[in-house]
Motif scaffolding. Structure first.
Motif, PDB file in Angstrom:
ATOM      1  N   GLY A   1      53.484  82.210  59.247  1.00  0.00           N
ATOM      2  CA  GLY A   1      54.630  83.067  59.505  1.00  0.00           C
ATOM      3  C   GLY A   1      55.167  83.806  58.306  1.00  0.00           C
ATOM      4  O   GLY A   1      56.222  84.443  58.385  1.00  0.00           O
ATOM      5  N   ALA A   2      54.445  83.779  57.179  1.00  0.00           N
ATOM      6  CA  ALA A   2      54.910  84.493  55.980  1.00  0.00           C
ATOM      7  C   ALA A   2      54.979  85.993  56.265  1.00  0.00           C
ATOM      8  O   ALA A   2      54.138  86.556  56.961  1.00  0.00           O
ATOM      9  CB  ALA A   2      53.968  84.212  54.813  1.00  0.00           C
ATOM     10  N   ASP A   3      56.002  86.637  55.692  1.00  0.00           N
ATOM     11  CA  ASP A   3      56.198  88.060  55.975  1.00  0.00           C
ATOM     12  C   ASP A   3      55.763  88.934  54.804  1.00  0.00           C
ATOM     13  O   ASP A   3      55.089  88.482  53.869  1.00  0.00           O
ATOM     14  CB  ASP A   3      57.648  88.329  56.371  1.00  0.00           C
ATOM     15  N   GLU A   4      56.169  90.190  54.852  1.00  0.00           N
ATOM     16  CA  GLU A   4      55.728  91.187  53.877  1.00  0.00           C
ATOM     17  C   GLU A   4      56.263  90.956  52.478  1.00  0.00           C
ATOM     18  O   GLU A   4      55.780  91.585  51.513  1.00  0.00           O
ATOM     19  CB  GLU A   4      56.135  92.591  54.354  1.00  0.00           C
TER      20      GLU A   4
ATOM     21  N   LEU B   1      56.602 106.720  51.273  1.00  0.00           N
ATOM     22  CA  LEU B   1      55.386 105.939  51.486  1.00  0.00           C
ATOM     23  C   LEU B   1      55.517 104.888  52.595  1.00  0.00           C
ATOM     24  O   LEU B   1      56.482 104.128  52.638  1.00  0.00           O
ATOM     25  CB  LEU B   1      55.005 105.224  50.182  1.00  0.00           C
ATOM     26  N   LEU B   2      54.501 104.836  53.443  1.00  0.00           N
ATOM     27  CA  LEU B   2      54.310 103.769  54.412  1.00  0.00           C
ATOM     28  C   LEU B   2      53.059 102.985  54.022  1.00  0.00           C
ATOM     29  O   LEU B   2      51.985 103.569  53.825  1.00  0.00           O
ATOM     30  CB  LEU B   2      54.119 104.345  55.823  1.00  0.00           C
ATOM     31  N   ILE B   3      53.205 101.672  53.873  1.00  0.00           N
ATOM     32  CA  ILE B   3      52.063 100.798  53.601  1.00  0.00           C
ATOM     33  C   ILE B   3      51.826  99.936  54.834  1.00  0.00           C
ATOM     34  O   ILE B   3      52.716  99.194  55.262  1.00  0.00           O
ATOM     35  CB  ILE B   3      52.309  99.897  52.374  1.00  0.00           C
ATOM     36  N   ALA B   4      50.646 100.063  55.420  1.00  0.00           N
ATOM     37  CA  ALA B   4      50.251  99.257  56.574  1.00  0.00           C
ATOM     38  C   ALA B   4      49.263  98.205  56.115  1.00  0.00           C
ATOM     39  O   ALA B   4      48.263  98.525  55.466  1.00  0.00           O
ATOM     40  CB  ALA B   4      49.632 100.135  57.651  1.00  0.00           C
ATOM     41  N   ARG B   5      49.535  96.953  56.462  1.00  0.00           N
ATOM     42  CA  ARG B   5      48.651  95.845  56.082  1.00  0.00           C
ATOM     43  C   ARG B   5      48.062  95.193  57.331  1.00  0.00           C
ATOM     44  O   ARG B   5      48.598  94.210  57.849  1.00  0.00           O
ATOM     45  CB  ARG B   5      49.419  94.797  55.268  1.00  0.00           C
ATOM     46  N   PRO B   6      46.970  95.736  57.847  1.00  0.00           N
ATOM     47  CA  PRO B   6      46.315  95.076  58.974  1.00  0.00           C
ATOM     48  C   PRO B   6      45.534  93.847  58.522  1.00  0.00           C
ATOM     49  O   PRO B   6      45.219  93.695  57.332  1.00  0.00           O
ATOM     50  CB  PRO B   6      45.364  96.156  59.510  1.00  0.00           C
TER      51      PRO B   6
ATOM     52  N   THR C   1      56.807  98.593  54.106  1.00  0.00           N
ATOM     53  CA  THR C   1      55.568  97.834  54.223  1.00  0.00           C
ATOM     54  C   THR C   1      55.590  96.995  55.491  1.00  0.00           C
ATOM     55  O   THR C   1      56.590  96.348  55.807  1.00  0.00           O
ATOM     56  CB  THR C   1      55.387  96.922  52.994  1.00  0.00           C
ATOM     57  N   TYR C   2      54.459  96.996  56.218  1.00  0.00           N
ATOM     58  CA  TYR C   2      54.385  96.334  57.516  1.00  0.00           C
ATOM     59  C   TYR C   2      53.059  95.592  57.664  1.00  0.00           C
ATOM     60  O   TYR C   2      51.995  96.158  57.389  1.00  0.00           O
ATOM     61  CB  TYR C   2      54.504  97.368  58.656  1.00  0.00           C
ATOM     62  N   ASN C   3      53.148  94.342  58.121  1.00  0.00           N
ATOM     63  CA  ASN C   3      51.948  93.625  58.544  1.00  0.00           C
ATOM     64  C   ASN C   3      51.580  94.125  59.943  1.00  0.00           C
ATOM     65  O   ASN C   3      52.199  93.738  60.935  1.00  0.00           O
ATOM     66  CB  ASN C   3      52.206  92.121  58.615  1.00  0.00           C
TER      67      ASN C   3
ATOM     68  N   THR D   1      57.028  90.483  62.838  1.00  0.00           N
ATOM     69  CA  THR D   1      58.369  90.831  63.297  1.00  0.00           C
ATOM     70  C   THR D   1      58.730  92.262  62.931  1.00  0.00           C
ATOM     71  O   THR D   1      59.249  93.031  63.760  1.00  0.00           O
ATOM     72  CB  THR D   1      59.402  89.852  62.702  1.00  0.00           C
ATOM     73  N   ARG D   2      58.465  92.632  61.689  1.00  0.00           N
ATOM     74  CA  ARG D   2      58.815  93.980  61.227  1.00  0.00           C
ATOM     75  C   ARG D   2      57.994  95.038  61.966  1.00  0.00           C
ATOM     76  O   ARG D   2      58.499  96.113  62.324  1.00  0.00           O
ATOM     77  CB  ARG D   2      58.579  94.075  59.712  1.00  0.00           C
ATOM     78  N   PHE D   3      56.724  94.742  62.209  1.00  0.00           N
ATOM     79  CA  PHE D   3      55.830  95.644  62.927  1.00  0.00           C
ATOM     80  C   PHE D   3      56.330  95.871  64.354  1.00  0.00           C
ATOM     81  O   PHE D   3      56.393  97.014  64.829  1.00  0.00           O
ATOM     82  CB  PHE D   3      54.423  95.047  62.914  1.00  0.00           C
ATOM     83  N   LEU D   4      56.694  94.804  65.035  1.00  0.00           N
ATOM     84  CA  LEU D   4      57.188  94.936  66.405  1.00  0.00           C
ATOM     85  C   LEU D   4      58.486  95.735  66.455  1.00  0.00           C
ATOM     86  O   LEU D   4      58.683  96.567  67.344  1.00  0.00           O
ATOM     87  CB  LEU D   4      57.405  93.556  67.022  1.00  0.00           C
ATOM     88  N   ALA D   5      59.357  95.497  65.493  1.00  0.00           N
ATOM     89  CA  ALA D   5      60.625  96.229  65.449  1.00  0.00           C
ATOM     90  C   ALA D   5      60.404  97.725  65.214  1.00  0.00           C
ATOM     91  O   ALA D   5      61.249  98.546  65.585  1.00  0.00           O
ATOM     92  CB  ALA D   5      61.523  95.654  64.362  1.00  0.00           C
ATOM     93  N   ALA D   6      59.262  98.050  64.610  1.00  0.00           N
ATOM     94  CA  ALA D   6      58.927  99.455  64.329  1.00  0.00           C
ATOM     95  C   ALA D   6      58.022 100.052  65.403  1.00  0.00           C
ATOM     96  O   ALA D   6      57.358 101.059  65.175  1.00  0.00           O
ATOM     97  CB  ALA D   6      58.247  99.571  62.968  1.00  0.00           C
ATOM     98  N   GLY D   7      57.995  99.429  66.574  1.00  0.00           N
ATOM     99  CA  GLY D   7      57.268 100.007  67.701  1.00  0.00           C
ATOM    100  C   GLY D   7      55.843  99.539  67.862  1.00  0.00           C
ATOM    101  O   GLY D   7      55.086 100.125  68.654  1.00  0.00           O
TER     102      GLY D   7
END
Length: 339
Positions: free
Chosen positions: A107-110, A142-147, A208-210, A274-280
């Motif tokens: 459950g670690a976040d960004e 900047l948007l950083i996406a971490r898939p 930044t988003y996972n 969590t952050r990813f879901l909140a961002a759609g």
């Protein structure tokens, strides 16, 4: 209409982004060597080797609404930033959850600690260096996406597709699996990731988003793959030590069991979204992804040479060693468990 420059755009994720943008009627340009595939119809293709002088000359004269960087190679990332950082409203860098220093905390976040980039030949180190260089050059645009694990039709890594393909190939015969107890899979469909990146860019989303999928038990994914593949045979489990002693590798690559992770790295597939879901962030049904992946695997050949996984001969020899002629016995295992 927005104007998007994709640095790449002819391979898997980049091509999917380009296709979705074109389908929306957007103005899309792909800058690449063109060696990884064809540019999608309707997009402008700028053929360029990013390591040569003047690589970006054809696109620096334009003002872009969005630039999407898919590379992690230090010279490519910094070269693009030097040429283009001031030419766009918004910049998206596709990074990876591999950047995190530890995979032991579920459950670690960004905000978790990152590796220190001391070796730019290492994938994780190079991704961290790319994030830092881009942050310095682009700042609050900047948007950083971490898939993490990305799946879907056209995946050339052969990781996620291995299981649906192998189960379809095996049909009623047994299939070797690792000990799945307490192990997770976190997968996002390539098409869902591309759609989110496009929408995030249009909204000017930053930070930044996972960008990862739901956390699922490994057993749940295997059972879903078996249902889609029509597999009626048994799963034969082997524990980690037994597999390692026989040179079976974790995660990916030749002679591996894909998606299987060392237990001390299990949280790699348990990242916070969590952050990813909140961002759609959204994801399609797992069964739909598996069906589409299997259709693609059938087109490419279930028994083809793969970049990841065991070939069927290797697997058969291992199964024979575990159970001899009793491989149809569901109690047969090498210390592992499927429950």
């Amino acid at each position: 209409m927005t104007r998007t420059l994709i640095l790449g755009g002819t391979a898997w994720l980049g091509r999917e982004i380009a296709e979705q943008l074109v389908a929306r009627g957007e103005d899309v340009t792909c800058l690449a060597r063109g060696e990884s595939g064809e540019v999608t119809s309707g997009a402008t293709f700028v053929r360029s080797d990013r390591r040569l002088p003047g690589a970006y000359d054809a696109v620096t004269v334009s003002r872009w609404d969005e630039i999407i960087e898919l590379s992690y190679a230090a010279d490519l990332v910094t070269g693009a930033l030097e040429a283009l950082a001031g030419n766009t409203r918004h910049w998206t860098l596709v990074s990876s959850v591999s950047v995190y220093a530890s995979n032991s905390e579920s459950g670690a976040d960004e905000d978790a600690a990152l590796v220190e980039p001391t070796d730019l030949d290492d994938y994780a180190h190079a991704k961290v260096a790319a994030e830092r260089a881009t942050t310095e050059a682009v700042g609050d645009r900047l948007l950083i996406a971490r898939p993490g694990l990305i799946a879907g039709p056209g995946d050339t890594s052969d990781r996620f597709g291995y299981w649906a393909s192998r189960l379809a190939l095996a049909s009623h015969e047994p299939v070797l699996v690792p000990d799945v107890r307490g192990r997770s899979v976190q997968v996002i469909d390539n098409r869902d990731l591309a759609g989110w990146l496009i929408n995030a860019g249009r909204r000017g989303l930053t930070g930044t988003y996972n960008t990862v999928g739901s956390e699922r038990d490994f057993s749940t994914v295997l059972l879903a793959a078996a249902e889609v593949a029509g597999h009626t045979g048994e799963f034969i489990s082997a524990d980690d030590n037994w597999l390692i002693e026989r040179n079976v590798s974790y995660w990916a690559g030749p002679r591996s069991l894909p998606l299987w992770l060392p237990r001390n790295d299990s949280a790699f597939a348990q990242r916070s979204r969590t952050r990813f879901l909140a961002a759609g962030g959204t994801e399609r049904n797992l069964k739909q992804t598996l069906e589409d992946v299997l259709a693609d695997e059938r087109t490419r050949g279930l028994n083809r040479e793969r970049r990841s996984g065991l070939n069927r001969d290797e697997e058969t020899l291992l199964l024979a060693e575990i159970c001899g002629k009793a491989t149809q016995d569901p109690s047969c295992s090498a210390g592992g468990s499927f429950t």
